[in-house]
Design an enzyme around this catalytic site. Structure first.
Site, PDB file in Angstrom:
ATOM      1  N   CYS A   1      -4.930   1.712   5.094  1.00  0.00           N
ATOM      2  CA  CYS A   1      -3.830   1.423   4.175  1.00  0.00           C
ATOM      3  C   CYS A   1      -2.696   2.432   4.295  1.00  0.00           C
ATOM      4  CB  CYS A   1      -4.336   1.403   2.729  1.00  0.00           C
ATOM      5  SG  CYS A   1      -5.067   2.972   2.232  1.00  0.00           S
TER       6      CYS A   1
ATOM      7  N   CYS B   1       0.838  -1.213   0.000  1.00  0.00           N
ATOM      8  CA  CYS B   1       0.000   0.000   0.000  1.00  0.00           C
ATOM      9  C   CYS B   1       0.870   1.259   0.000  1.00  0.00           C
ATOM     10  CB  CYS B   1      -0.912   0.020   1.228  1.00  0.00           C
ATOM     11  SG  CYS B   1      -2.328  -1.088   1.119  1.00  0.00           S
TER      12      CYS B   1
END
Length: 241
Positions: free
Chosen positions: A232, A116
């Protein structure tokens, strides 16, 4: 540039206000502001914002790992509203090196943060460095662990620097999922067809799955990891230290 005192005043002014009031204030205060677009909430914001100002800036993160339905959704929104959507992509050299070293599914073994970071956080950081403020579709009820304490407007501690203070607006903060979908139905707002297949919170294809009835919407994200950290990195400031 707004001072912390100004932000506190603004927080008081916008506390518990409806999304249109928050959006209107955000677009009045900042010319160099953009809406982050990925899901159903964000299109509601685009729909509302266009009624206030036609020249809104919209961007979306193209991680290279999204569902085909999500790419079609992006194009549907672009055409429906006749707007430009800037697609932010990962740094090619960093991504090539990462995939070469760790393969395409390393996150199942060592967590989603590194992937991410490369595919989402770094491209977003590049974009936000050139903005004074941004607008997100975060809602409190999306996560009991990480989104309960966020205000309608805040200094973005995750992406502000000593030289550049970034302001973040969360107009849909107090709306429920039901309110979002009532708006989508009432105003015929485009949505991702994956929602018809049991998906609620939609991210990258390998890291998102449909949820069962009465499961929390974020349980379909990074389901192999502990439930308390379902972020994330885009909203890293939400995580409790």
């Amino acid at each position: 540039m707004m001072t912390t005192f100004d932000i506190e005043q603004l927080q008081t002014e916008l506390d518990q206000k409806n999304p249109r009031v928050i959006l209107k204030k955000a677009l009045e205060l900042f010319d160099n502001i953009a809406i982050s677009f990925s899901g159903a909430e964000d299109v509601v914001l685009i729909d509302m914002a266009l009624a206030i100002r036609k020249d809104i800036q919209v961007f979306s993160l193209d991680t290279g790992r999204l569902h085909p339905e999500t790419y079609r959704f992006m194009e549907k929104v672009r055409k429906h509203y006749q707007i430009d959507i800037e697609l932010l992509t990962p740094d090619r050299d960093v991504l090539d090196s990462f995939v070469k070293k760790k393969g395409l599914f390393s996150f199942y073994e060592d967590g989603h943060q590194e992937c991410c970071g490369i595919r989402k956080v770094e491209p977003l950081k590049r974009k936000l460095a050139h903005l004074d403020a941004w607008i997100t579709g975060q809602r409190k009820d999306q996560s009991l662990d990480t989104r309960q304490d966020i205000p309608e407007v805040q200094i973005d501690t995750a992406f502000s620097t000593a030289e550049h203070q970034l302001v973040k607006f969360n107009p849909l903060l107090n709306w429920s999922s039901a309110q979002v979908w009532d708006y989508i139905e009432a105003y015929q707002v485009p949505y991702n067809e994956l929602h018809e297949k049991g998906f609620i919170s939609i991210g990258c294809e390998p890291c998102t799955r449909a949820v069962l009835p009465n499961q929390h919407e974020r349980s379909g994200r990074w389901w192999w990891e502990a439930g308390a950290k379902k972020e994330c990195g885009l909203h890293a400031g939400n995580l409790k230290k």
